[in-house]
Design an enzyme around this catalytic site. Structure first.
Site, PDB file in Angstrom:
ATOM      1  N   ASP A  97      -2.041  -6.909  -6.076  1.00  0.00           N
ATOM      2  CA  ASP A  97      -2.717  -6.246  -7.195  1.00  0.00           C
ATOM      3  C   ASP A  97      -2.813  -4.846  -7.135  1.00  0.00           C
ATOM      4  O   ASP A  97      -1.742  -4.122  -6.588  1.00  0.00           O
ATOM      5  CB  ASP A  97      -4.062  -7.046  -7.126  1.00  0.00           C
ATOM      6  CG  ASP A  97      -4.837  -6.480  -8.514  1.00  0.00           C
ATOM      7  OD1 ASP A  97      -4.505  -7.037  -9.703  1.00  0.00           O
ATOM      8  OD2 ASP A  97      -5.992  -5.800  -8.218  1.00  0.00           O
TER       9      ASP A  97
ATOM     10  N   HIS B 198      -2.339 -15.554 -10.677  1.00  0.00           N
ATOM     11  CA  HIS B 198      -2.400 -14.182 -10.132  1.00  0.00           C
ATOM     12  C   HIS B 198      -2.847 -14.032  -8.600  1.00  0.00           C
ATOM     13  O   HIS B 198      -2.238 -13.312  -7.855  1.00  0.00           O
ATOM     14  CB  HIS B 198      -3.291 -13.438 -11.026  1.00  0.00           C
ATOM     15  CG  HIS B 198      -3.619 -11.884 -10.557  1.00  0.00           C
ATOM     16  ND1 HIS B 198      -2.408 -11.103 -10.388  1.00  0.00           N
ATOM     17  CD2 HIS B 198      -4.563 -11.491  -9.710  1.00  0.00           C
ATOM     18  CE1 HIS B 198      -2.812  -9.773  -9.894  1.00  0.00           C
ATOM     19  NE2 HIS B 198      -4.207  -9.924  -9.716  1.00  0.00           N
TER      20      HIS B 198
END
Length: 314
Positions: free
Chosen positions: A124, A290
């Site tokens: 991320d 994610h």
């Protein structure tokens, strides 16, 4: 929380966020490192003589994002998980949070503890920083692994999709850019906000328990953490500009691993990074959204170990 971690309110003269509970992970120790005048929190363990693996987490997490991965890596590697500036128990400086500035601080911390060369693994926003770090300090890296992240100015789209089937993954980029409004709406409601991300962006909404959501929300609520988290997005245009400038001078030559997941944000990390790097391979993690290290830690360790083992010894 995981049974092998215990909450403590241990006092540390160097800890810039003393009011935030500090969680322990068996076999690892906490330290604070001066990095260009700010204190960064690092958690270190594993084999001191082994190759060094440095871990960087993203929004809305802290180093704790790697807690399920670190013990597996520690069997063979010297492992250092670092809280980025503004994250977890690291200092929340005022000023720029563009990824080249942050990368310089991360590298300064590693210089301060005499890490000459290392493998960099990041997820991320951590991957935003890692890409910029690789552009600036490629000679310090054996290789870099990037997990499910669009990189500003490289793979992050200039516009946010309005299709409801895709917009939910990226809507917050525009929201975080608005001056003052996110702070007004989110202060006092950090847990609800953080909880949405941790539940909506995992394949299983039960991946994170209530205590874990509490931990990440408290880190963002403490000592200017919310403004620091938003600053990464607000400085993304500057990050993109500096990435463009660096890439005009040359593409990455260090080995890059792009790790994607079956239900993540970026369908093929390797393909997205490929135009900007000369040596890219990919790994695909099934049954994950994610938050890959939380959702499939064993598969993450396997992919990273295979990547490191595949590279020639220098």
């Amino acid at each position: 929380m995981n049974d092998d971690a215990t909450a403590s309110n241990r006092s540390c003269d160097q800890n810039p966020v003393p009011g935030l509970p500090l969680y322990d992970l068996a076999g690892f120790t906490h330290r604070w490192i001066d990095a260009e005048g700010i204190r960064l929190h690092a958690v270190e363990g594993g084999r001191p003589a082994g190759p060094t693996v440095v871990l960087l987490a993203g929004f809305p997490q802290t180093w704790w994002a790697w807690r399920k991965v670190m013990p597996g890596l520690a069997e063979r590697f010297h492992v250092i998980a670092i809280d980025l500036p503004g994250q977890g128990h690291s200092e929340r400086p005022r000023g720029s949070y563009d990824t080249h500035t942050v990368a310089s601080r991360v590298q300064a911390a590693l210089d301060a503890i005499n890490v000459p060369k290392y493998w960099l693994v990041a997820h991320d926003i951590g991957a935003w920083v890692a890409f910029s770090l690789a552009l600036k300090y490629e000679e310090r890296l054996h290789g870099v692994a990037l997990l499910d992240a669009g990189i500003p100015g490289v793979t992050l789209p200039d516009s946010i999709p309005t299709d409801p089937e895709r917009a939910w993954k990226t809507w917050h980029f525009a929201f975080h850019l608005v001056p003052e409004l996110p702070e007004t709406l989110l202060t006092g409601r950090e847990r609800e906000y953080v909880g949405w991300f941790l539940k909506a962006k995992t394949l299983s909404p039960n991946t994170f328990d209530g205590a874990e959501i509490d931990h990440y929300a408290a880190a963002i609520a403490a000592e200017g953490g919310l403004s620091a988290s938003l600053a990464y997005y607000r400085d993304a245009a500057e990050s993109a500009r500096k990435n463009h400038d660096a890439l005009e001078r040359g593409h990455l030559t260090v080995p890059v691993l792009g790790i994607s997941s079956s239900h993540g944000s970026i369908p093929d990390m390797a393909a997205s990074i490929g135009p900007w790097a000369e040596n890219v391979t990919g790994a695909f993690i099934p049954e994950a959204g994610h938050f890959i290290p939380d959702e499939q830690p064993d598969a993450t360790v396997d992919a990273l170990t295979a990547f490191i083992d595949h590279q020639p010894v220098e």
